[in-house]
Design a protein around this motif. Structure first.
Motif, PDB file in Angstrom:
ATOM      1  N   TYR A  55       8.571   8.379 -17.293  1.00  0.00           N
ATOM      2  CA  TYR A  55       9.422   9.550 -17.499  1.00  0.00           C
ATOM      3  C   TYR A  55       9.121  10.712 -16.548  1.00  0.00           C
ATOM      4  O   TYR A  55      10.046  11.268 -15.928  1.00  0.00           O
ATOM      5  N   PRO A  56       7.855  11.154 -16.417  1.00  0.00           N
ATOM      6  CA  PRO A  56       7.599  12.313 -15.548  1.00  0.00           C
ATOM      7  C   PRO A  56       8.057  12.100 -14.108  1.00  0.00           C
ATOM      8  O   PRO A  56       8.532  13.047 -13.467  1.00  0.00           O
ATOM      9  N   LEU A  57       7.920  10.886 -13.596  1.00  0.00           N
ATOM     10  CA  LEU A  57       8.334  10.609 -12.221  1.00  0.00           C
ATOM     11  C   LEU A  57       9.840  10.778 -12.052  1.00  0.00           C
ATOM     12  O   LEU A  57      10.312  11.299 -11.032  1.00  0.00           O
ATOM     13  N   VAL A  58      10.602  10.347 -13.048  1.00  0.00           N
ATOM     14  CA  VAL A  58      12.066  10.501 -12.998  1.00  0.00           C
ATOM     15  C   VAL A  58      12.436  11.977 -12.900  1.00  0.00           C
ATOM     16  O   VAL A  58      13.282  12.383 -12.085  1.00  0.00           O
ATOM     17  N   TYR A  59      11.794  12.799 -13.721  1.00  0.00           N
ATOM     18  CA  TYR A  59      12.123  14.218 -13.746  1.00  0.00           C
ATOM     19  C   TYR A  59      11.736  14.928 -12.450  1.00  0.00           C
ATOM     20  O   TYR A  59      12.456  15.812 -11.971  1.00  0.00           O
TER      21      TYR A  59
END
Length: 516
Positions: A378-382
């Motif tokens: 998730y953090p990488l997507v954001y």
């Protein structure tokens, strides 16, 4: 010659399908507002830089109201049964959507969204029904992936007709240009279509959905009786076929969970009107609730902020407005119909992932490992999302956006069913599932309220200062915090014993009779 015996539990396909139809209207209607929400808020006279803040707040009030009423709805389903509360929620949301489409001011739109959120507690109740229909752990990945699949399918149609039918008098003047109603209420048409789908879902649930609550499923159900009468002409060709009596194939009057298979604690809980806080909030249920709250906070906030980012005007980077790697601004400058097209492609891809990849991933790697993987991605997507606006070539820019959205879709499809399974298996008894899922809806509702509201406010502040990355990196930080409880979760054994033994015995008896 005796045929080979097939042992093991089976999914209650028919009832899950009916529950899916009852669930279908909500994601389709809710996602239909995403493409046109920025334009709707702009039509109320809101300044361009304040649109993200009010878009986030509009989504937040829905979730706040839903979180406040989620536990009472869960308790009501424990007291009155799952089915009547689900039908009441569908009817309430249908009426609210009709009014929402005719909003003429920001205050009216926010008020209707709040009433809409407070009048529907179906998210947690439907999860409870699935858990009561399918207590076998080996079947849960497939069963619990059905409702996210329904969400994906609804997401295919929702943004599509939301974007295509918004402002019909402007988009299709030859068809709707002479109708004054659609000139006065440019966002009414997609909501009228949604209301029609809600009506179909309501009638399907009323006529064919069976109650799953242990103490309520024997009560008379005039809706189910009417449904049986209406469908009787279509079933005459099969009335002489022999049926196997098992958990997944009993008639309307038979319980969905055999009383003999309930543990002593379940039987005691049946007599109690309300479970104690100690029963509800064990160490593992608390950790799962925290994890689910973080997930809802950042994932739903991303979904609500992304259309605002796509609608925000383009900005050509130069030496004055851009100082990489952090200071730059601008969005995609897309209209509601183009945003709807992008979401349609996204929904189709998510449906494919949900149908073919998710069950295989869970079977091979396990529910807990899949959830932890999603939490880490998730953090990488954001972090990477805002940098797509720096790509000047249109084809490459859209391709980069779709790749990021597909990765987001993959982790969403993995994370939400997995956290639902983990929360369900952390419960000590089936009798607390309605209330527990009510609390899950309440806590996640707080996350869904805080996330969009804060992300929208940070979006507005960021673009005023030239930092379009601000809301995305805020969500990345929240997602990083959300990975922590994921590594403290211990997968439980579930609230009930498997019904394999009794099902096998029933099937053995039927097969012996057939062999004779």
């Amino acid at each position: 010659m005796a045929r080979p015996k097939k042992h093991g539990p089976k999914l209650p396909v028919q009832q899950l399908a009916i529950l899916a139809v009852a669930r279908f209207a909500e994601p389709m209607a809710l996602t239909s507002v995403f493409p046109y929400l920025p334009e709707m808020i702009r039509s109320f006279g809101v300044n361009e830089t304040d649109i993200p803040r009010w878009a986030g707040f509009t989504g937040a009030v829905f979730s706040i109201a839903q979180s406040i009423t989620a536990v009472p709805w869960g308790r009501a389903s424990d007291k009155f049964g799952r089915k009547p509360i689900i039908l009441l929620g569908l009817a309430s949301t249908m009426c609210c959507f009709m009014i929402w489409g005719m909003s003429t001011s920001l205050a009216m739109a926010i008020t209707v969204r709040a009433i809409m959120g407070g009048g529907n507690g179906n998210v947690g109740i439907i999860r409870t029904m699935v858990a009561e229909m399918v207590p076998e752990r080996e079947l849960q990945p497939k069963a619990f992936s059905l409702m996210p699949l329904v969400w994906s399918v609804g997401s295919i149609f929702g943004p599509a007709f939301g974007g295509f039918f918004a402002r019909p008098a402007e988009q299709y003047p030859n068809v709707f240009g002479h109708i004054q109603f659609f000139k006065s209420y440019p966002f009414a048409l997609p909501n009228l279509v949604a209301c029609f789908v809600f009506f179909i879902s309501f009638m399907t649930g009323l006529l064919f959905l069976k109650e799953t609550h242990e103490t309520k499923r024997h009560n008379p159900d005039w809706g189910l009786a009417l449904g049986e009468k209406l469908s009787r002409p279509f079933n005459r060709s099969r009335k002489h076929k022999q049926r196997r009596h098992s958990f997944v194939d009993d008639g309307a009057s038979a319980p969905l969970l055999a009383q003999a298979n309930l543990s002593n604690s379940d039987r005691i809980a049946t007599k109690a009107e309300r479970p104690s806080m100690k029963e509800l909030f064990t160490n593992q249920t608390v950790i799962n609730l925290i994890s689910y709250t973080f997930l809802a906070l950042h994932s739903v906030a991303y979904d609500q902020v992304l259309p605002v980012f796509l609608n925000y005007p383009r900005q050509i980077p130069d030496g004055d407005n851009t100082h990489l790697p952090f200071q730059f601004s601008g969005g995609f400058g897309l209209t509601s119909e183009k945003i709807g097209t992008i979401y349609t492609a996204y929904g189709v891809a998510c449906g494919f992932i949900q149908l073919f990849l998710f069950p295989a991933f869970c079977s091979r790697f396990g529910v807990l490992n899949c959830y932890r993987f999603a939490a880490l991605v998730y953090p990488l997507v954001y972090i990477f999302t805002p940098y797509t606006t720096l790509i000047q070539d249109d084809t490459l820019r859209y391709a980069a956006l779709l790749i990021i959205m597909l990765v987001k879709g993959l982790v969403v499809i993995i994370a939400f069913p997995c956290t639902t399974i983990l929360l369900t298996n952390s419960a000590s008894s089936l009798q607390i599932l309605g209330t527990l899922n009510g609390f899950a809806t309440a806590f996640s509702g707080l996350g869904r309220a805080i996330g969009p509201a804060m992300a929208g406010a940070i979006f507005s502040i960021g673009i005023k200062r030239g930092y379009i990355i601000a809301p995305w990196w805020f969500l990345a930080g929240i997602a990083v915090l959300g990975t922590i409880p994921a590594f403290f979760i211990v997968e439980g054994d579930g609230p009930t014993r498997s019904l394999d033994t009794d099902d096998d015995e029933d099937e053995d008896e039927d097969e012996d009779e057939e062999d004779d």
